[in-house]
Motif scaffolding. Structure first.
Motif: not given
Length: 419
Positions: A290-297, A380-398
């Motif tokens: 979703a973040f990436l789609a918004g940035a691309a648009s 405004f596209a820059i934080p969209g790309v960054l949001g996608a990278l952050l989402a992919a990096a979220v670890p499990a709560i251990r």
């Protein structure tokens, strides 16, 4: 555990919760819709710089309100916080409608922000508490479709009212739903089962932050805070300035408002469909896409495409840039155990409000700088790309949490929301 009243059916819980979410959606869009009219009203005394500042004031209020939610939700309960936050919002909107000058208007916007800052994380945690795990993202998405519906209403009303009427009616209409919503909520909404299990008790720690920053939880907490910063920067920056940006690109006010409406239609579709897909395939990839789609648009919009394609891109940008923030909220409440859910979403949205403050200021700075209109889309596209990278990096709560509340999502007798 106390059962909910018979009148508080599951569908009613979702409907009323969507009504609370609609308050923020309407407010978020109505300010951006009225900015061009405010700038042209000599009696109110607004400038582009002061309009950007006031756009950030509501975000400052939301920061405070979300922190209040995070610190008190376990003791006060979701139902009480929802009602109090919505009441404060309604009073603030009414003052906006009658304000004789921009200073009082700005103060009222700050109060509106505090009320909304309480409402949104509270209602998100509330719906998650009442949802079965396999339907949690879907139900949060359905609830937040009210947010998109409220935001969609503002530009449609703007297109109808602002061409020949006063901007003040937009704020009068924003205060009106509380006359119906608040009495119904007080009569029919049950308290959260998580609050009832805890009996309103909360371990003494620094405003509910200690378990969120504990070992094994800290990494996810910090990444969610950064994601919320990116998401809210986009939501508030784009919503505040989009009609003005499109006017600067050569479109009429009416056309700009209809383009804004297309964006909010896309946001509503993204919230509901994104939640359904997330319950099936997992929410992490859905948020990242979703973040990436918004940035691309945004990048394609910078090329000033034909009007038909532009409306399609507006739809996709709403699905991506606004839908991604809502899905981030669902990601947060689904990623944490019930005893941390309210605190986690409250603090993520509180820290994220720094992005909501930065977004309108960034838009104002670009528009006042003399740079080309395309730079609004690039930056405004820059934080969209960054949001996608952050989402992919979220670890499990251990780590095990330090709170002793039971997981009511596993309790077969706990009330759950299902549409």
């Amino acid at each position: 555990m106390t059962a909910p009243p018979a009148r508080a059916t599951e569908r009613l819980v979702l409907t009323l919760s969507a009504g609370f979410a609609a308050l923020e959606g309407y407010d978020l869009a109505c300010y951006g819709v009225t900015v061009p009219s405010l700038l042209q009203d000599p009696g109110i005394g607004a400038t582009k710089a002061s309009a950007g500042t006031v756009g950030s004031l509501v975000a400052i209020g939301m920061l405070v309100g979300a922190a209040v939610c995070a610190a008190t939700i376990r003791r006060a309960g979701s139902r009480r916080l929802l009602i109090g936050g919505a009441a404060l919002f309604s009073v603030g909107m009414l003052v906006c409608a009658i304000a004789p000058g921009f200073a009082l208007f700005g103060a009222a916007r700050l109060a509106v922000g505090v009320g909304l800052g309480i409402v949104l994380p509270t209602v998100t945690a509330y719906v998650a508490d009442l949802s079965a795990p396999e339907r949690r993202a879907r139900n949060v998405g359905i609830m937040m479709s009210g947010y998109a519906a409220g935001a969609l209403l503002a530009p449609l009303l703007g297109a109808a009212l602002l061409t020949g009427g006063s901007w003040r009616w937009i704020y009068v209409i924003g205060a009106a739903p509380a006359l119906l919503l608040l009495p119904l909520a007080m009569r029919m909404l049950p308290e959260s089962p998580v609050h009832e299990e805890s009996g309103g008790r909360s371990r003494g720690d620094l405003l509910g932050l200690r378990p969120l920053l504990a070992r094994g939880v800290r990494g996810a907490t910090l990444l969610f805070w950064a994601m919320s910063f990116c998401g809210l920067l986009l939501v508030f920056g784009i919503s505040t300035w989009l009609p003005t940006i499109m006017q600067a690109a050569g479109y009429s006010l009416g056309s700009s408002l209809l383009q804004t409406a297309a964006m909010w239609v896309g946001a509503g579709v993204g919230m509901v469909l994104g939640g359904k897909v997330a319950d099936r395939v997992g929410i992490k990839p859905v948020v990242a896409v979703a973040f990436l789609a918004g940035a691309a648009s945004l990048l394609v919009m910078s090329a000033r495409p034909a009007l038909g394609l532009l409306f399609l891109l507006m739809f996709v940008s709403g699905l991506g840039l606004i839908g991604s923030q809502v899905l981030t909220n669902a990601y947060i409440v689904g990623h944490h155990p019930p005893e941390l859910r309210g605190r986690a979403i409250g603090w993520a949205l509180s820290v994220g409000r720094l992005g909501a403050i930065a977004g309108p200021l960034l838009g104002a700075a670009i528009l006042s700088s003399g740079l080309g209109v395309a730079w609004n889309f690039y930056l405004f596209a820059i934080p969209g790309v960054l949001g996608a990278l952050l989402a992919a990096a979220v670890p499990a709560i251990r780590a095990r949490t330090t709170d002793t509340s039971a997981d009511t999502s596993a309790d077969p007798d706990a009330p759950r929301v299902s549409a």
